[in-house]
Structures are given as structure tokens and as C-alpha cells.
Design an enzyme around this catalytic site. Structure first.
Site, mmCIF file in Angstrom:
data_model
loop_
_atom_site.group_PDB
_atom_site.id
_atom_site.type_symbol
_atom_site.label_atom_id
_atom_site.label_comp_id
_atom_site.label_asym_id
_atom_site.label_seq_id
_atom_site.Cartn_x
_atom_site.Cartn_y
_atom_site.Cartn_z
ATOM 1 N N GLU A 436 18.482 -13.764 21.292
ATOM 2 C CA GLU A 436 19.588 -12.723 20.545
ATOM 3 C C GLU A 436 18.923 -11.276 20.874
ATOM 4 O OE1 GLU A 436 19.081 -12.962 16.285
ATOM 5 O OE2 GLU A 436 19.930 -11.160 16.105
ATOM 6 N N ASP A 515 16.447 -14.042 15.490
ATOM 7 C CA ASP A 515 15.715 -13.436 14.422
ATOM 8 C C ASP A 515 15.773 -14.474 13.257
ATOM 9 O OD1 ASP A 515 15.162 -11.247 15.832
ATOM 10 O OD2 ASP A 515 16.987 -10.127 14.697
ATOM 11 N N ASP A 517 16.206 -13.916 10.408
ATOM 12 C CA ASP A 517 16.845 -13.412 9.121
ATOM 13 C C ASP A 517 18.233 -13.910 9.032
ATOM 14 O OD1 ASP A 517 18.195 -12.223 11.007
ATOM 15 O OD2 ASP A 517 17.573 -10.121 10.534
ATOM 16 N N ASP A 519 21.294 -12.555 9.516
ATOM 17 C CA ASP A 519 22.072 -12.280 10.805
ATOM 18 C C ASP A 519 21.640 -13.498 11.866
ATOM 19 O OD1 ASP A 519 23.597 -10.602 9.829
ATOM 20 O OD2 ASP A 519 22.498 -8.890 10.697
#
Ligand code: 0RA
Length: 654
Positions: A436, A515, A517, A519
Site C-alpha cells: 500500500e 498499514d 489501521d 484504512d
């Protein structure tokens, strides 16, 4: 032996006894040959083996309820209200029929061929296999007013069949504890069991099923429990599968008929998405690879809609041919047949081979759907309009695809400029990280071992393939890059369907790295949706993984430790601070890959010796599909309900 008069010769009894034990010993020596493996799949296979017998009782018309209990020690009970396994003397073998069923390989005990049986399919190795692979098993039979019991250990009877009381009910209760020396894991998964029970309820309308988990209690002190019952059968099944997808027609089209002792039941619903979802079953067993029943269904759908469209002049303006797949875009269907003697073929025995079934299903569907089209012209027109749209889109998609694929041939290697390839050319040894963002991609490029690790950075959010038209997908830069970097392409199959050509696949490990998180997990879901819809073969082959970057670094002076969950974090804090908790222990929460330098990323997430990878599996294709449609599709309410119900889990389990 107590009943000597029914035993022809004592020697006979011993001989059969020895053969039985030898048979079960073979099962214990090579469990994989019988149940496919000793992993979690094999463990669950045991349950289905037992449940199949109860289902057979239901198919024979004698059983209306099946209850399953997961006990605290992970032993399982399956109770049915069928006829109960016969307990009388088996004349030839000189022992109780119950003992024969439980200890003789493939005995099964059903000797009539007129009833449908699950046996012979994917399961069907017999309950004696379950017995052989259990450290303890108890069979309790309620029959002719009495309760009979026999217990076994590793398949060996521990006592004679004996009476323990009176009863007014009929039925069988099998309780078994899988052998810890054979299975790699003994923990039953509630969701896996629940999913199949739900499926069985849809496939057998009118049958009640329940699942109780004694390992888990709610606030009120009740065990976790699910009840399954479907009045509407397959029609309800397709509605369940299509939850989250807007319907195109008001109610599912439903077909039920019987010819030559083959029962056919089909339900189909069109939705506004672009994918086809077909689930097929033979005697309640999922035929993942389809077979003659599915061919018959597809043939009928093609024939009927072509005829209907042509006769009504709907296709006049079209400049290209309509392919079979166009008729099935946005079509969710369940095809279930009951065949007395099913023949299974294919790699995983997941394909029906009986050739007579093609015509039977095709005729059944042809007749019912033919009437339906005549009686529902408005709905029929809606379907035809969608078919025309699908054909037009396919035409555009084919052009876009060909453009992309041709271009790659012209530019030499054809590899995307963004790809940092590895030096090895052996796919079995090569890995590709789909990363990403360009910045994390840069770090990964520095940190990797270039001998066998390739890096392909993906920019921000990738296209939501659940919503986009197919030709848009092939025009999307990130998606084009994935196809060309991986070395796979889409070709057209025998029925005009999309087939992934993996012959030139360049990596056998495809690792999605995002990541840690919200998102990041959304992006993982988007990429997985893409793989699920367009590269399912790679998922099935076990090539797709999700990288697991650590969540924390706990540090004191020069000492530090990476942690992947809360528990590890607590432990690390305790260990590093020892007695004096003087505040010198620092905890860093990693939110993004960008917070790690190249060396840290290698150590924690990329080094094969220390990293953790989660392999993506498609355990339950239908469930995965439903979840993807729900999470990625348009309809908000089911998605919210799903996310709320699963809020405690960090990620969608596909
Ligand atoms: C052999 C013969 C019959 C039923 C069964 C076995 C049977 C097996 C299992 C396993 C779990 N539940 C079961 N229920 C029945 C036919 C019995 C008859 O003809 O009465």
C-alpha cells in the site's frame, strides 16, 4: 458372546472381528487417505461424516431434527430422531449390527439402494472412520422402546452393546472425542459448523437443526446456540446468498421436479451486480467443481433466454453474439440434485459425473423457466435488458483486455515500471509484495531480499471491483499492473466464461502488505475482493497471503521487542520493566508501515525466518461471496448489521 445361536461358527466371529480391526488400524495409520488430512479440515470432516448419516435418515424420510453439541473438551455429540442404528444380530458377522456399523469400514449399514445417500460423495467414508480416529466414542441408540449403548476407544469396542433403559423415542446419539495423537488441532470452529448447518437447513426444507456450544456462555449464563430451519428451502437460500445485492426480479425463480428417480431443485435470482454465483449440490454435498447437473442448468438457461429474446425481437439491434455468460451475469443460483447412485470425479471428487443428469436438469429447468418467462413478461424483459447490457459490456471488456494484453507483448518484458522484480525466475521460490502506497513501497524495496522478493507498490485505494463495470477494471492502472506483474491473464472458457490462465504465474507467494489501521484493513479487503472475483484460482491454490506487521514496539534503553497483540505487549512491558517500573519503558504503536525503517520492516514483516503471514483461504465460498458483496456493495443496512455483529473481530475472515 452371549447369543451363540445366531453365530454360525465361533471362528467366523473372530475372523470378522480381526478384519474389522485391521481395517480401522489402516485408517489410523493413514488418516489422510480417508478424511483428507489431520488438520482442522480433517477434524471437521469427522463431524460431517456423522451428520451425513443423520441426513441420510432424513432423506429416507425418518428424521426431522438433528442437534449438535460442542462439549467443553471439544468432543462432539450429534443427535437425530431417525430410526436408530439397528442393534440386532448381523447374521453373517455374528455381532450386533450397531457394532458392525461402528467398526467395519464402509459398512454404513444401509443395504437398500432406493434411498438417496450422502455416502459415496465427498464424505461417505463411514462413521467407522470417525470411530477409528476417536480416543473415545459412544453410540447411543433409542429404538423399539429401549436405549442401547456401546462405547469404543480408537475404534475398539470397550463393551458389548448393552441396554441402559427405556425410551419412547427413536434416534441415535453419537458422541466422539477426536484422538489427540492423530489431529494437529482439536479445536472445533463454531462458525464452520454453523455455516454448514445453515446450508443443510436450506438444502433440506422442513429439517430442524441446532448447534450448541458448551464452551461459551453469554451474560445470562446460557450456552451459545443457533437454530436452523427453512420452510422456503432453496428459494430462501438464494435470498440469503444475495443479501446485500439489490434484486432485479421480485422473487427467485424456483424449479422442482423428479425424473427417473433423480430429484431436481433449483432456485435462481437475478441481482444488479456483474458476477455469477452458482452453488451446486448432489445429495446435499457441495460440488465445488460443478458437473453434469450444472451443465444441464447452464444449457437450459442459455437455450431459454436465447429463444425468448430472439422470438420477441429483443436482440435485433445487437452487432455481436451473446455468450452464455451474459445470461448469467448477476445471477445467483443454487442447483441441488438427489441422485441414487452418484458418481463423483475430478481432482477433489467435487464434480458430478452421471451423464443422464444433464438432460434431466435441463428438461426440468427448461419447463419451469419456460412457463415463468411466459407468465412474467415484465420481469423477463428486465432480465433480457440486463443480458444485453452484459453482452455490450463484455464486448467492451474484451476489447479493453485485448488492448492491455497486446500492449504488454509490444513493450518487451511487459512488466510494469513500478515493479521492483526479484532476480530468481523460479516461481516456486519467488514472492511478490503488493504494498500500500509508494512510500512504504520504497521502504520495502530497500528492506527486501532482492534474490527472491519482488515489490509492487499500489497507489492508495484500489478500485472497488464489486461496483465497477468489467471493462473499467481492465483499464485500471493498479489492476493492470497486478495482472502483468503476476504473469496471469484472463481468457475465455468453453462456455464463454472468464478463466484465469496461470501458466506463466511468476510468484507462488503473493503477499498483501498494508498499514495496520482501519484504512489499511479496508485496502486489504478491496484487494481481497479483487482476488476473490478475478483471481480466485490463486486463492484456492493457497498462494495469497496477508502480511502481519507488528502493532507495537516496546523499548527500554537498547532492549526492545516487537508485539503483534495486546497480550504480547503486556508481557513485553512486564519483562522489560522487571521490578522498577520507572517509566523508562516506551511503547510505540505502529499505525503505518511508514513508521518503520527498511531494516525494521525486513525484520518484522518480510524476513521468512521471523515474519508472520496469514494465508487467505476460501473455506466457504458462498459465505465469502456474501461477505464481500455486503462489505463492498451498495446496500448499507446489511453491511452495517454485519460490521456490528462482527465488530469484535479485527478482520474479515475469508
Ligand atoms: C443402518 C440401517 C438403518 C439406519 C441406520 C443404519 C442409521 C445410522 C445412523 C447414524 C446416525 N444416525 C443414524 N440413523 C440410522 C435402517 C434402520 C431400519 O431399517 O430400521
Amino acid at each position: 458372546m452371549s447369543q451363540t445361536n445366531q453365530t454360525p461358527q465361533n471362528g467366523n466371529y473372530d475372523a470378522s472381528n480381526i478384519t474389522a480391526l485391521e481395517g480401522l488400524e489402516a485408517v489410523r495409520k493413514r488418516p489422510g487417505m480417508y478424511i483428507g488430512g489431520t488438520d482442522t479440515r480433517g477434524l471437521h470432516h469427522l463431524v460431517w461424516e456423522v451428520v451425513d448419516n443423520s441426513i441420510d435418515e432424513h432423506l429416507a424420510g425418518y428424521c426431522s431434527e438433528i442437534d449438535m453439541i460442542i462439549h467443553p473438551d471439544n468432543s462432539i455429540s450429534v443427535k437425530d430422531d431417525g430410526r436408530g442404528i439397528p442393534v440386532g444380530m448381523h447374521k453373517k458377522l455374528g455381532k450386533s449390527a450397531l457394532e458392525v456399523v461402528m467398526t467395519v469400514l464402509h459398512a454404513g449399514g444401509k443395504f437398500d439402494k432406493d434411498t438417496y445417500k450422502v455416502s459415496g460423495g465427498l464424505h461417505g467414508v463411514g462413521v467407522s472412520c470417525v470411530n477409528a480416529l476417536s480416543s473415545y466414542l459412544k453410540a447411543e441408540v433409542h429404538r423399539e422402546g429401549k436405549i442401547y449403548v456401546q462405547e469404543y476407544s480408537e475404534g475398539k469396542p470397550q463393551n458389548e452393546v448393552h441396554e441402559i433403559g427405556k425410551t419412547e423415542e427413536n434416534g441415535t446419539i453419537i458422541t466422539f472425542r477426536p484422538d489427540a495423537t492423530i489431529f494437529e488441532t482439536l479445536v472445533y470452529k463454531f462458525d464452520t459448523l454453523a455455516h454448514r448447518m445453515q446450508e443443510l437447513a436450506f438444502l433440506n426444507s422442513g429439517l430442524k437443526l441446532s448447534l450448541i456450544d458448551e464452551r461459551e456462555k453469554d451474560e445470562d449464563g446460557n450456552f451459545r446456540r443457533m437454530d436452523y430451519y427453512s420452510e422456503g428451502g432453496l428459494a430462501e437460500f438464494v435470498q440469503y446468498l444475495d443479501e446485500g445485492k439489490p434484486d432485479l426480479i421480485e422473487t427467485p425463480i424456483y424449479v422442482k421436479s423428479k425424473e427417473d428417480n433423480v430429484e431436481v431443485e433449483v432456485a435462481m435470482q437475478y441481482n444488479t451486480t456483474y458476477s455469477e454465483n452458482i452453488y451446486s449440490f448432489v445429495n446435499n454435498i457441495n460440488t465445488r467443481e460443478g458437473g453434469t447437473h450444472v451443465n444441464g442448468f447452464r444449457r437450459a438457461v442459455n437455450r431459454l433466454f436465447t429463444k425468448y429474446g430472439e422470438e420477441n425481437g429483443f436482440f435485433k439491434k445487437l452487432k455481436f453474439k451473446i455468450s452464455g455468460e451474459d445470461f448469467r451475469e448477476g445471477l445467483t443460483s443454487v442447483v441441488s440434485v438427489k441422485v441414487p447412485e452418484p458418481q463423483f470425479k475430478g481432482q477433489t471428487k467435487g464434480e458430478l459425473g452421471n451423464s443422464e443428469v444433464t438432460g434431466i436438469v435441463s428438461r426440468a429447468v427448461g419447463e419451469s423457466v419456460g412457463y415463468w418467462l411466459e407468465e412474467n413478461p415484465i420481469m423477463a424483459k428486465r432480465i433480457i435488458d440486463k443480458v444485453i447490457l452484459a453482452a455490450t459490456a463484455r464486448h467492451a471488456a474484451r476489447k479493453a483486455r485485448e488492448m492491455v494484453q497486446r500492449k504488454n507483448v509490444l513493450t518487451g518484458t511487459g512488466l510494469p515500471g513500478k515493479l521492483a522484480d526479484c532476480s530468481s525466475k523460479d516461481p516456486g521460490a519467488c514472492e511478490i509484495y503488493l504494498v500500500e502506497g509508494d512510500s512504504a513501497g520504497g521502504t520495502a524495496k530497500q528492506g527486501r531480499d532482492r534474490a527472491f522478493q519482488a515489490i509492487l507498490p499500489l497507489r492508495g485505494k484500489i478500485l472497488n471491483v464489486e461496483k465497477a463495470m468489467e471493462h473499467k477494471i481492465y483499464e485500471n492502472e493498479e489492476i493492470k499492473n497486478m495482472f502483468t506483474a503476476l504473469g496471469v491473464k484472463i481468457v475465455e472458457g468453453e462456455y464463454g466464461e472468464r478463466v484465469l490462465d496461470t501458466e506463466k504465474l511468476r510468484y507462488h507467494k503473493i503477499i498483501i502488505m498494508c498499514d495496520a489501521d482501519i484504512d489499511g484493513s479496508h485496502i486489504v479487503t478491496l484487494i481481497l475482493t479483487f482476488f476473490f472475483r478475478y483471481m480466485q484460482k490463486l486463492v484456492e491454490a493457497g498462494y495469497v497471503y496477508i502480511a502481519q506487521p507488528p502493532l507495537y514496539q516496546v523499548k527500554r534503553g537498547k532492549q526492545f521487542q516487537y508485539c503483534w497483540n495486546e497480550e504480547e505487549r503486556q508481557e513485553a512491558i512486564a519483562r522489560l520493566s522487571r521490578h522498577e517500573n520507572d517509566g523508562s519503558v516506551k511503547v510505540q504503536r505502529y499505525k503505518g508501515l511508514g513508521e518503520m525503517n527498511a531494516e525494521q520492516l525486513w525484520e518484522t514483516t518480510m524476513d521468512p525466518d521471523t515474519r508472520m503471514l496469514q494465508r487467505v483461504t476460501i473455506e466457504e465460498i458462498g459465505e465469502a461471496d456474501r461477505v464481500f458483496s455486503m462489505l463492498m456493495g451498495d446496500e448499507v443496512p446489511p453491511r452495517r448489521a454485519f460490521i456490528e455483529a462482527n465488530a469484535k473481530y479485527a478482520k474479515v475472515d475469508v
